[in-house]
Scaffold this motif. Structure first.
Motif, PDB file in Angstrom:
ATOM      1  N   MET A   1       0.735  -1.115  -0.098  1.00 32.21           N
ATOM      2  CA  MET A   1       0.003   0.048   0.003  1.00 32.21           C
ATOM      3  C   MET A   1       0.735   1.306   0.199  1.00 32.21           C
ATOM      4  O   MET A   1       1.990   1.303   0.641  1.00 32.21           O
ATOM      5  CB  MET A   1      -0.833   0.197   1.149  1.00 32.21           C
ATOM      6  N   LYS A   2       0.542   2.454  -0.769  1.00 36.44           N
ATOM      7  CA  LYS A   2       1.320   3.467  -0.807  1.00 36.44           C
ATOM      8  C   LYS A   2       0.679   4.374   0.188  1.00 36.44           C
ATOM      9  O   LYS A   2      -0.275   4.318   0.637  1.00 36.44           O
ATOM     10  CB  LYS A   2       0.858   4.349  -2.106  1.00 36.44           C
ATOM     11  N   ILE A   3       1.789   4.896   1.103  1.00 42.21           N
ATOM     12  CA  ILE A   3       1.308   5.775   2.244  1.00 42.21           C
ATOM     13  C   ILE A   3       2.086   6.990   2.195  1.00 42.21           C
ATOM     14  O   ILE A   3       3.517   6.951   2.120  1.00 42.21           O
ATOM     15  CB  ILE A   3       1.588   4.996   3.808  1.00 42.21           C
ATOM     16  N   LYS A  29      16.081  10.959  12.870  1.00 38.82           N
ATOM     17  CA  LYS A  29      16.067   9.258  13.587  1.00 38.82           C
ATOM     18  C   LYS A  29      14.542   9.027  13.401  1.00 38.82           C
ATOM     19  O   LYS A  29      14.232   7.908  13.085  1.00 38.82           O
ATOM     20  CB  LYS A  29      16.641   9.464  14.774  1.00 38.82           C
ATOM     21  N   THR A  30      13.572   9.873  13.944  1.00 40.66           N
ATOM     22  CA  THR A  30      12.202   9.532  14.165  1.00 40.66           C
ATOM     23  C   THR A  30      11.607   9.235  12.618  1.00 40.66           C
ATOM     24  O   THR A  30      10.823   8.579  12.391  1.00 40.66           O
ATOM     25  CB  THR A  30      11.412  10.448  14.876  1.00 40.66           C
ATOM     26  N   LEU A  31      11.823  10.359  11.927  1.00 45.28           N
ATOM     27  CA  LEU A  31      11.532  10.191  10.350  1.00 45.28           C
ATOM     28  C   LEU A  31      12.009   8.752   9.851  1.00 45.28           C
ATOM     29  O   LEU A  31      11.389   8.040   9.160  1.00 45.28           O
ATOM     30  CB  LEU A  31      12.064  11.250   9.605  1.00 45.28           C
ATOM     31  N   LYS A  32      13.147   8.346  10.095  1.00 44.55           N
ATOM     32  CA  LYS A  32      13.874   7.017   9.449  1.00 44.55           C
ATOM     33  C   LYS A  32      13.208   5.898  10.043  1.00 44.55           C
ATOM     34  O   LYS A  32      12.820   4.904   9.548  1.00 44.55           O
ATOM     35  CB  LYS A  32      15.307   6.937   9.684  1.00 44.55           C
ATOM     36  N   VAL A  33      12.957   5.943  11.347  1.00 43.55           N
ATOM     37  CA  VAL A  33      12.216   4.857  12.170  1.00 43.55           C
ATOM     38  C   VAL A  33      10.817   4.521  11.445  1.00 43.55           C
ATOM     39  O   VAL A  33      10.341   3.408  11.203  1.00 43.55           O
ATOM     40  CB  VAL A  33      12.162   5.165  13.614  1.00 43.55           C
ATOM     41  N   LEU A  38       7.041   1.359   8.042  1.00 42.56           N
ATOM     42  CA  LEU A  38       6.213   0.977   7.094  1.00 42.56           C
ATOM     43  C   LEU A  38       6.983   0.094   6.016  1.00 42.56           C
ATOM     44  O   LEU A  38       6.165  -0.796   5.650  1.00 42.56           O
ATOM     45  CB  LEU A  38       6.169   2.523   6.293  1.00 42.56           C
ATOM     46  N   LYS A  39       8.094   0.181   5.686  1.00 38.07           N
ATOM     47  CA  LYS A  39       8.590  -0.845   4.778  1.00 38.07           C
ATOM     48  C   LYS A  39       8.630  -2.289   5.279  1.00 38.07           C
ATOM     49  O   LYS A  39       8.178  -3.253   4.534  1.00 38.07           O
ATOM     50  CB  LYS A  39      10.113  -0.418   4.252  1.00 38.07           C
ATOM     51  N   LYS A  40       8.935  -2.559   6.520  1.00 36.61           N
ATOM     52  CA  LYS A  40       9.001  -3.503   7.176  1.00 36.61           C
ATOM     53  C   LYS A  40       7.426  -4.193   7.245  1.00 36.61           C
ATOM     54  O   LYS A  40       7.388  -5.645   6.723  1.00 36.61           O
ATOM     55  CB  LYS A  40       9.292  -3.583   8.395  1.00 36.61           C
ATOM     56  N   HIS A  43       4.818  -1.662   3.017  1.00 37.15           N
ATOM     57  CA  HIS A  43       4.084  -0.837   2.312  1.00 37.15           C
ATOM     58  C   HIS A  43       5.081   0.225   1.657  1.00 37.15           C
ATOM     59  O   HIS A  43       6.485  -0.039   1.810  1.00 37.15           O
ATOM     60  CB  HIS A  43       3.525   0.408   3.527  1.00 37.15           C
ATOM     61  N   GLU A  44       4.426   1.099   0.822  1.00 42.86           N
ATOM     62  CA  GLU A  44       5.705   1.742  -0.051  1.00 42.86           C
ATOM     63  C   GLU A  44       5.330   3.118   0.625  1.00 42.86           C
ATOM     64  O   GLU A  44       4.356   4.140   0.253  1.00 42.86           O
ATOM     65  CB  GLU A  44       4.960   1.834  -1.478  1.00 42.86           C
ATOM     66  N   PRO A  45       6.381   3.837   1.401  1.00 39.50           N
ATOM     67  CA  PRO A  45       6.123   5.121   1.815  1.00 39.50           C
ATOM     68  C   PRO A  45       6.554   6.139   0.788  1.00 39.50           C
ATOM     69  O   PRO A  45       7.589   6.125  -0.004  1.00 39.50           O
ATOM     70  CB  PRO A  45       7.238   5.323   3.241  1.00 39.50           C
ATOM     71  N   ILE A  46       5.642   7.228   0.791  1.00 42.66           N
ATOM     72  CA  ILE A  46       6.322   8.409  -0.338  1.00 42.66           C
ATOM     73  C   ILE A  46       6.294   9.507   1.052  1.00 42.66           C
ATOM     74  O   ILE A  46       5.257  10.131   1.442  1.00 42.66           O
ATOM     75  CB  ILE A  46       5.398   8.710  -0.951  1.00 42.66           C
TER      76      ILE A  46
END
Length: 345
Positions: A1-3, A29-33, A38-40, A43-46
């Motif tokens: 799913m695209k998120i 760091k929070t953004l990377k987590v 999401l990838k784990k 999902h497909e994060p944008i």
């Protein structure tokens, strides 16, 4: 799913202002987590970031590297970031990871709440979606009743404790009451009793006891049933009383009081047989319940069932007053405190 990830909203999550300046610095760091989580999950994060974020984030070099690697996409210049995020989510039929409610855009984008994924960070873990509601204590009503009855016992009152849960029928109640009063243990139902019971009409009027003077009756029978069986039990009350009177050749019919009992399973019953000189007209104590906010409405709604359970197991004719109050000191679901105070007013 695209998120679609609201980059600024995520990067600022949980960051505390500096004491000297009061300024809040967003965290890469929070953004990377969030992206990793999401990838784990498949999902497909944008990730979209408004223009100020690249100048304010705590690791500018790392953030710029992510932009160069197309892991983060800046919102086009001259564009309102929130509107751009919402519009792109509709174009891509994607969800939005953000704790922003986007209230000013509800008229234009009317299903924001169905697209928005809230999140939180707990114990170092990034959790997506609304947190699961705390588990309810399924036996909290019984625990409150047990605690209340224990308080009565501590003050010297007898409490009926049986929880055998015998299978309910009007005839079974009559048979058990006859056995209990005559001190017999035979639970079989003979044909004479069955014929006697079936000849008596079932009353449609919902009364919880047979109309007779309590002073003339030798004993009172509290029929304890699950609230789901209350109406059925009440309908058999007169049959039960007359059957017992005829079988035992009593001068007066016993009083039969049907009480909702929170210890009794659906389709079963308990009997508390109390001799007339032992019946309490009023409860000697009323009950105060302090409850957590999570359970307050449920306990308040069942306060009469709590009162009925206490009355039936104590052998009191009238219910105690049960007061339910929420307490800020009781934070977790399932927490409660019980106290009893002089009643009978």
């Amino acid at each position: 799913m695209k998120i679609i990830v609201d980059g600024s909203n995520v990067a600022y999550y949980g960051q505390q202002p500096y004491e000297e300046t009061g300024k809040v610095t967003p965290s890469l760091k929070t953004l990377k987590v969030a992206i990793h989580t999401l990838k784990k999950l498949g999902h497909e994060p944008i990730v979209l970031a408004d223009a100020p974020l690249r100048h304010e984030i705590d690791d500018k070099d790392g953030f710029n590297e992510m932009i160069q690697n197309e892991e983060v996409f800046p919102v086009p210049a001259g564009t309102i970031a929130d509107h751009y995020i919402l519009n792109l989510a509709y174009e891509e039929d994607a969800k939005i990871l953000s704790n922003d409610f986007f209230k000013e855009y509800h008229d234009e984008f009317q299903d924001i709440e169905s697209r928005r994924l809230p999140y939180r960070v707990k114990n170092g873990r990034f959790q997506i979606g609304k947190p699961s509601p705390p588990k309810k204590d399924k036996k909290i009503l019984q625990k409150i009743c047990s605690r209340s009855l224990t308080e009565f016992e501590n003050r010297g009152f007898d409490v009926y404790k049986s929880k055998k849960n015998q299978k309910f029928s009007g005839l079974a109640v009559a048979q058990e009451a006859i056995n209990r009063v005559s001190n017999e243990e035979d639970n079989s139902i003979d044909s004479t009793l069955e014929g006697m019971f079936n000849k008596l009409p079932v009353l449609n009027k919902l009364v919880g006891f047979v109309e007779d003077d309590i002073e003339d009756a030798d004993f009172l029978i509290f029929v304890l049933v699950n609230p789901k069986d209350y109406k059925t039990a009440v309908g058999h009350a007169s049959q039960i009383a007359v059957t017992i009177r005829n079988k035992l050749n009593l001068d007066h019919s016993p009083l039969v009081a049907v009480r909702n009992d929170l210890f009794t399973r659906p389709g079963t019953f308990e009997l508390n047989v109390v001799y007339s000189d032992e019946v309490l007209e009023r409860s000697p104590y009323d009950i105060d319940i302090l409850i957590n906010n999570s359970d307050y409405s449920f306990i308040k709604h069942n306060s009469r069932n709590i009162a009925s359970t206490i009355a039936g197991r104590l052998g009191t004719w009238k219910f105690p007053i049960v007061k339910v109050k929420p307490s800020m000191l009781l934070e977790k679901p399932g927490q409660f405190e019980v106290s009893i105070e002089h009643g009978g007013k």
